[in-house]
Design a protein around this motif. Structure first.
Motif, PDB file in Angstrom:
ATOM      1  N   ARG A   1      -2.492  13.039  -9.519  1.00 44.11           N
ATOM      2  CA  ARG A   1      -3.468  13.050  -8.422  1.00 44.11           C
ATOM      3  C   ARG A   1      -2.857  12.524  -7.129  1.00 44.11           C
ATOM      4  O   ARG A   1      -3.563  12.125  -6.217  1.00 44.11           O
ATOM      5  CB  ARG A   1      -4.697  12.246  -8.821  1.00 44.11           C
ATOM      6  CG  ARG A   1      -4.401  10.810  -9.165  1.00 44.11           C
ATOM      7  CD  ARG A   1      -5.604  10.145  -9.798  1.00 44.11           C
ATOM      8  NE  ARG A   1      -5.264   8.771 -10.128  1.00 44.11           N
ATOM      9  CZ  ARG A   1      -6.060   7.946 -10.780  1.00 44.11           C
ATOM     10  NH1 ARG A   1      -7.230   8.357 -11.186  1.00 44.11           N
ATOM     11  NH2 ARG A   1      -5.693   6.718 -11.033  1.00 44.11           N
TER      12      ARG A   1
ATOM     13  N   ALA B   1     -10.146  21.141  -6.165  1.00 49.70           N
ATOM     14  CA  ALA B   1     -10.383  19.824  -6.754  1.00 49.70           C
ATOM     15  C   ALA B   1     -10.809  19.950  -8.211  1.00 49.70           C
ATOM     16  O   ALA B   1     -10.391  19.153  -9.059  1.00 49.70           O
ATOM     17  CB  ALA B   1     -11.432  19.065  -5.947  1.00 49.70           C
TER      18      ALA B   1
ATOM     19  N   ALA C   1      -6.260  20.490  -1.552  1.00 52.93           N
ATOM     20  CA  ALA C   1      -7.718  20.361  -1.564  1.00 52.93           C
ATOM     21  C   ALA C   1      -8.181  19.590  -0.333  1.00 52.93           C
ATOM     22  O   ALA C   1      -9.176  19.943   0.315  1.00 52.93           O
ATOM     23  CB  ALA C   1      -8.176  19.652  -2.841  1.00 52.93           C
ATOM     24  N   PHE C   2      -7.430  18.547   0.021  1.00 53.18           N
ATOM     25  CA  PHE C   2      -7.772  17.749   1.202  1.00 53.18           C
ATOM     26  C   PHE C   2      -7.697  18.607   2.457  1.00 53.18           C
ATOM     27  O   PHE C   2      -8.553  18.526   3.343  1.00 53.18           O
ATOM     28  CB  PHE C   2      -6.811  16.559   1.315  1.00 53.18           C
ATOM     29  CG  PHE C   2      -7.020  15.726   2.551  1.00 53.18           C
ATOM     30  CD1 PHE C   2      -8.022  14.775   2.589  1.00 53.18           C
ATOM     31  CD2 PHE C   2      -6.209  15.898   3.674  1.00 53.18           C
ATOM     32  CE1 PHE C   2      -8.217  14.003   3.735  1.00 53.18           C
ATOM     33  CE2 PHE C   2      -6.408  15.136   4.813  1.00 53.18           C
ATOM     34  CZ  PHE C   2      -7.411  14.184   4.837  1.00 53.18           C
TER      35      PHE C   2
ATOM     36  N   ALA D   1       0.495   4.069   1.326  1.00 53.91           N
ATOM     37  CA  ALA D   1       0.674   4.676   2.645  1.00 53.91           C
ATOM     38  C   ALA D   1       1.763   3.941   3.421  1.00 53.91           C
ATOM     39  O   ALA D   1       2.607   4.565   4.077  1.00 53.91           O
ATOM     40  CB  ALA D   1      -0.644   4.645   3.411  1.00 53.91           C
ATOM     41  N   VAL D   2       1.775   2.610   3.321  1.00 53.43           N
ATOM     42  CA  VAL D   2       2.799   1.832   4.019  1.00 53.43           C
ATOM     43  C   VAL D   2       4.166   2.087   3.388  1.00 53.43           C
ATOM     44  O   VAL D   2       5.168   2.225   4.099  1.00 53.43           O
ATOM     45  CB  VAL D   2       2.443   0.330   4.004  1.00 53.43           C
ATOM     46  CG1 VAL D   2       3.582  -0.504   4.551  1.00 53.43           C
ATOM     47  CG2 VAL D   2       1.174   0.072   4.794  1.00 53.43           C
TER      48      VAL D   2
ATOM     49  N   LEU E   1      -1.231  10.289 -15.136  1.00 53.60           N
ATOM     50  CA  LEU E   1      -2.489  10.640 -14.480  1.00 53.60           C
ATOM     51  C   LEU E   1      -2.429  10.270 -13.005  1.00 53.60           C
ATOM     52  O   LEU E   1      -2.979  10.956 -12.148  1.00 53.60           O
ATOM     53  CB  LEU E   1      -3.658   9.921 -15.154  1.00 53.60           C
ATOM     54  CG  LEU E   1      -3.835  10.256 -16.626  1.00 53.60           C
ATOM     55  CD1 LEU E   1      -5.049   9.568 -17.188  1.00 53.60           C
ATOM     56  CD2 LEU E   1      -3.944  11.752 -16.810  1.00 53.60           C
TER      57      LEU E   1
ATOM     58  N   TYR F   1       1.932  12.730   1.620  1.00 51.49           N
ATOM     59  CA  TYR F   1       1.198  12.956   2.867  1.00 51.49           C
ATOM     60  C   TYR F   1       1.792  12.138   4.007  1.00 51.49           C
ATOM     61  O   TYR F   1       1.947  12.629   5.113  1.00 51.49           O
ATOM     62  CB  TYR F   1      -0.274  12.590   2.661  1.00 51.49           C
ATOM     63  CG  TYR F   1      -1.179  12.875   3.836  1.00 51.49           C
ATOM     64  CD1 TYR F   1      -1.713  14.137   4.014  1.00 51.49           C
ATOM     65  CD2 TYR F   1      -1.513  11.870   4.738  1.00 51.49           C
ATOM     66  CE1 TYR F   1      -2.556  14.407   5.078  1.00 51.49           C
ATOM     67  CE2 TYR F   1      -2.351  12.124   5.802  1.00 51.49           C
ATOM     68  CZ  TYR F   1      -2.871  13.395   5.968  1.00 51.49           C
ATOM     69  OH  TYR F   1      -3.703  13.663   7.013  1.00 51.49           O
ATOM     70  N   VAL F   2       2.144  10.884   3.725  1.00 45.47           N
ATOM     71  CA  VAL F   2       2.683  10.019   4.768  1.00 45.47           C
ATOM     72  C   VAL F   2       4.198  10.171   4.875  1.00 45.47           C
ATOM     73  O   VAL F   2       4.749  10.233   5.975  1.00 45.47           O
ATOM     74  CB  VAL F   2       2.304   8.541   4.516  1.00 45.47           C
ATOM     75  CG1 VAL F   2       2.925   7.641   5.562  1.00 45.47           C
ATOM     76  CG2 VAL F   2       0.796   8.373   4.497  1.00 45.47           C
TER      77      VAL F   2
ATOM     78  N   PHE G   1      -1.465  11.666  -3.615  1.00 46.92           N
ATOM     79  CA  PHE G   1      -1.810  12.163  -2.287  1.00 46.92           C
ATOM     80  C   PHE G   1      -1.085  11.393  -1.177  1.00 46.92           C
ATOM     81  O   PHE G   1      -0.332  11.982  -0.408  1.00 46.92           O
ATOM     82  CB  PHE G   1      -3.333  12.074  -2.076  1.00 46.92           C
ATOM     83  CG  PHE G   1      -3.774  12.440  -0.687  1.00 46.92           C
ATOM     84  CD1 PHE G   1      -3.937  13.766  -0.337  1.00 46.92           C
ATOM     85  CD2 PHE G   1      -3.991  11.458   0.269  1.00 46.92           C
ATOM     86  CE1 PHE G   1      -4.323  14.110   0.943  1.00 46.92           C
ATOM     87  CE2 PHE G   1      -4.379  11.799   1.550  1.00 46.92           C
ATOM     88  CZ  PHE G   1      -4.543  13.124   1.880  1.00 46.92           C
ATOM     89  N   ASP G   2      -1.290  10.080  -1.122  1.00 48.79           N
ATOM     90  CA  ASP G   2      -0.807   9.274   0.011  1.00 48.79           C
ATOM     91  C   ASP G   2       0.684   9.422   0.270  1.00 48.79           C
ATOM     92  O   ASP G   2       1.113   9.568   1.407  1.00 48.79           O
ATOM     93  CB  ASP G   2      -1.026   7.773  -0.180  1.00 48.79           C
ATOM     94  CG  ASP G   2      -2.252   7.412  -0.963  1.00 48.79           C
ATOM     95  OD1 ASP G   2      -2.786   8.290  -1.645  1.00 48.79           O
ATOM     96  OD2 ASP G   2      -2.648   6.253  -0.882  1.00 48.79           O
TER      97      ASP G   2
ATOM     98  N   SER H   1      -3.844  17.742  -4.793  1.00 42.10           N
ATOM     99  CA  SER H   1      -4.748  16.868  -4.028  1.00 42.10           C
ATOM    100  C   SER H   1      -4.631  17.153  -2.538  1.00 42.10           C
ATOM    101  O   SER H   1      -5.627  17.198  -1.817  1.00 42.10           O
ATOM    102  CB  SER H   1      -4.400  15.393  -4.265  1.00 42.10           C
ATOM    103  OG  SER H   1      -4.946  14.940  -5.468  1.00 42.10           O
TER     104      SER H   1
ATOM    105  N   PRO I   1       0.838  -1.208   0.000  1.00 43.18           N
ATOM    106  CA  PRO I   1       0.000   0.000   0.000  1.00 43.18           C
ATOM    107  C   PRO I   1       0.869   1.253   0.000  1.00 43.18           C
ATOM    108  O   PRO I   1       1.895   1.307   0.686  1.00 43.18           O
ATOM    109  CB  PRO I   1      -0.782  -0.127   1.306  1.00 43.18           C
ATOM    110  CG  PRO I   1      -0.787  -1.570   1.622  1.00 43.18           C
ATOM    111  CD  PRO I   1       0.498  -2.123   1.087  1.00 43.18           C
TER     112      PRO I   1
ATOM    113  N   LEU J   1       5.588   5.158   4.763  1.00 43.25           N
ATOM    114  CA  LEU J   1       6.211   4.953   6.077  1.00 43.25           C
ATOM    115  C   LEU J   1       7.570   4.290   5.940  1.00 43.25           C
ATOM    116  O   LEU J   1       8.535   4.664   6.622  1.00 43.25           O
ATOM    117  CB  LEU J   1       5.320   4.060   6.942  1.00 43.25           C
ATOM    118  CG  LEU J   1       4.058   4.692   7.484  1.00 43.25           C
ATOM    119  CD1 LEU J   1       3.202   3.635   8.164  1.00 43.25           C
ATOM    120  CD2 LEU J   1       4.423   5.789   8.482  1.00 43.25           C
TER     121      LEU J   1
END
Lengths: 286, 317
Positions: free
Chosen positions: B247, B286, B270-271, B143-144, B243, B253-254, B249-250, B267, B141, B147
């Motif tokens: 977009r 967005a 907007a979040f 997000a993982v 594309l 962000y992480v 984000f993860d 992204s 993932p 990390l």
């Protein structure tokens, strides 16, 4: 084939080429696996050895795993949430996508190209554009911190993926089978149910794996529509870990949880690599 | 499409009379089979896009009702949200981050992916295991993996030890931006390689034999045979990746964190607006991102002719 042709010409060269290729493959495998290996190794260190950069953990310790599953983290519940969300998304998506995939692959009707284009375009939308109004809608509907608030938007990327893959698979299946069944007196619906569907089972299974992996990996929707720890998915909760040991950040615990979140997918990849690769390339290329 | 419609009369020619009736029946069946999908996509894609567009023009203001003395919220339509987006300094930076991530990451992924595919192309023992290794970064993932790379790029982490340097990766600045590029490239270069590999495998080997007989160098064979023939696969892979990065984000962000100017994407901003319940500006950001992605996708398809559905709609074999 080409190597056998060139072999008689220069005896020494193919061997050097093979060695170089083996080395190249080793580099590629290392590229793909070393960061993952680092996550596993880091998760197996004692919390006190957190900052050790030794290539092997010594001694091996499962303290980080115990810390990850500490009830205060709610990680077990988060795994369950992820399973429910990704599982339901996959089931619902397949249910809907099988019919669409079949229709797009087999039937002739006006506007087919348009629908295919729409389905592909739908998979390209940025999720944040979808989430902003949906969050407002879900707030009004009292859907915040519910499973359906995560499942429904997840279908925005899961459904195009599934329709696309299944269309590619149905297209590869010989159409004569259904024709034969219809000649034998089946209605189109019966031919679909009794002949096509059993034969398409492997394709449906492959699509299910792909959709499940994508839904399991989803982050933005889950982090937007849920603020109650009880309802968070594993990905979200791992990124918010505070852990049992109060370092500036509990990396050991996070790595352990990361391994737990990832391991089912890595195992699936090992078992079904051929199917997954076929599925991934079917959408784009076949 | 045209291939099939030409073939249809031939197929239906045997049972003569019900030709038109049958086609009408097919249309109805198609409508029945497709309506659930269209309904769901309408609900979770089309409606939100339209709603976001509408929301982005909605301006709410609070005032005191002169009769009751209560505070009332009135909403009207206007360009205030877009004015806030474009006049604030919080547009150019995220836009540039988003764009530069897309340009640099995708370029790196294509170079590494093509190199990987060329090395992998040709049968060898243990191919399955290597392909499984390709899928590992893809399956983790995002997000993982954010990390994971955050840990690698920790000030006392392995990256600094290997480099023998003390780089503060996760702080602000170029190194934070670069760490996102590295992590994204790691995760998706194998995916590009898989698509390119699939494209390589449909090139007939005889072409290379012929080129060799004609005395072409391997380098020339690569430019004249491999690259043109693998181009459709490559174009699709690049479009997907482009594309996807636009977009993103993860990962930032992480890996680096929210509200970090050097990695904040459209992204993410907007979040953040949405988290602060400023739905109007969130929707405006967005919508701008949506339009930007649509323009990039459209011009890419026009320029490079990505054949996303054309090939599939034709031959039934």
């Amino acid at each position: 084939m080409s190597t056998t042709v060139s072999r008689p010409r220069t005896a020494g060269r193919p061997r050097a080429g093979t060695l170089a290729r083996r080395a190249g493959i080793a580099v590629i495998v290392a590229y793909c696996l070393v960061p993952f290996y680092w996550m596993v190794v880091s998760s197996l260190r004692r919390p006190a050895d957190q900052f050790s950069n030794a290539p092997l953990p010594a001694p091996v310790s499962f303290d980080n795993y115990a810390a990850a599953f500490d009830p205060a983290n709610g990680f077990g519940r988060a795994l369950l949430n992820s399973l429910v969300v990704a599982g339901t998304t996959t089931a619902l998506t397949l249910l809907v996508a099988i019919f669409a995939g079949y229709a797009l692959a087999r039937l002739e009707f006006r506007g087919k190209t348009l629908i295919l284009t729409l389905v592909i375009a739908a998979s390209m939308f940025p999720p944040i554009t979808l989430v902003v109004p949906l969050l407002r809608l879900f707030t009004d509907a009292g859907w915040i911190n519910t499973y359906q608030a995560m499942i429904v938007p997840s279908m925005s990327f899961a459904l195009p993926l599934a329709v696309w893959n299944l269309t590619a698979f149905f297209r590869q299946m010989p159409a004569e089978l259904e024709k034969a069944a219809q000649v034998d007196g089946c209605t189109p619906a019966q031919a679909f149910r009794k002949v096509v569907l059993p034969l398409a089972a492997p394709a449906v299974f492959t699509t299910a794996i792909l959709v499940f992996i994508c839904a399991w990996n989803e982050f933005l929707i889950a982090v937007s529509v849920v603020n109650d720890r009880q309802m968070m998915t594993a990905n979200v909760i791992v990124s918010l870990f505070t852990g049992q040991y109060r370092y500036d950040q509990p990396f050991g615990t996070q790595m352990a949880a990361g391994v737990v979140v990832t391991l089912p997918l890595v195992v699936a990849v090992l078992f079904f690599q051929r199917r997954i690769v076929d599925g991934l390339t079917a959408g784009g290329l076949k | 499409m045209s291939v099939v419609s030409r073939a249809t009369p031939r197929r239906t020619a045997v049972p003569r009379p019900p030709r038109t009736a049958r086609r009408a029946g097919t249309g109805r069946l198609a409508a029945a089979l497709l309506s659930p999908t269209l309904l769901v996509l309408g609900l979770v894609v089309a409606y939100p896009v339209v709603a976001a567009f509408r929301l982005s023009f909605m301006v709410s203001s609070e005032s005191i009702d002169p009769e009751t003395g209560f505070r009332v919220t009135t909403s009207s339509y206007g360009l205030d949200n877009y004015a806030a987006v474009f006049t604030g300094e919080r547009f150019l930076r995220p836009w540039w981050n988003t764009t530069s991530f897309a340009l640099v990451s995708v370029a790196a992924e294509v170079l590494i992916g093509v190199a990987m595919a060329l090395v992998m192309h040709r049968a060898f023992r243990g191919r399955g295991l290597v392909r499984a290794a390709f899928l590992v970064p893809w399956a983790i993932p995002t997000a993982v993996s954010g990390l994971l790379w955050k840990w690698i790029f920790n000030s006392q982490g392995i990256a600094n030890e290997l480099l023998g340097a003390k780089v503060l990766w996760s702080s602000e600045g170029f190194q934070a931006w670069f760490s996102v590029v590295i992590a994204d490239t790691w995760k998706t270069a194998p995916f590009v390689a898989l698509l390119v590999l699939a494209g390589l495998q449909i090139i007939p080997g005889e072409l290379y034999e012929a080129a060799r007989v004609d005395g072409a160098s391997p380098w020339r064979a690569f430019w004249r045979i491999t690259l043109p023939l693998v181009r459709p696969a490559l174009v699709v892979a690049v479009l997907f990746r482009l594309l996807d990065v636009l977009r993103m984000f993860d990962l930032p962000y992480v890996l680096v964190g929210p509200r970090k100017h050097s990695v904040e994407t459209l992204s993410m901003i907007a979040f953040e607006e949405m988290s602060n319940l400023r739905f109007g500006t969130a929707a405006a950001y967005a919508t701008v991102l949506f339009l930007y992605i649509a323009v990039v996708a459209f011009s890419f398809v026009k320029l490079f002719g990505a054949d996303l559905i054309g090939r599939g709609t034709g031959s039934p074999q």
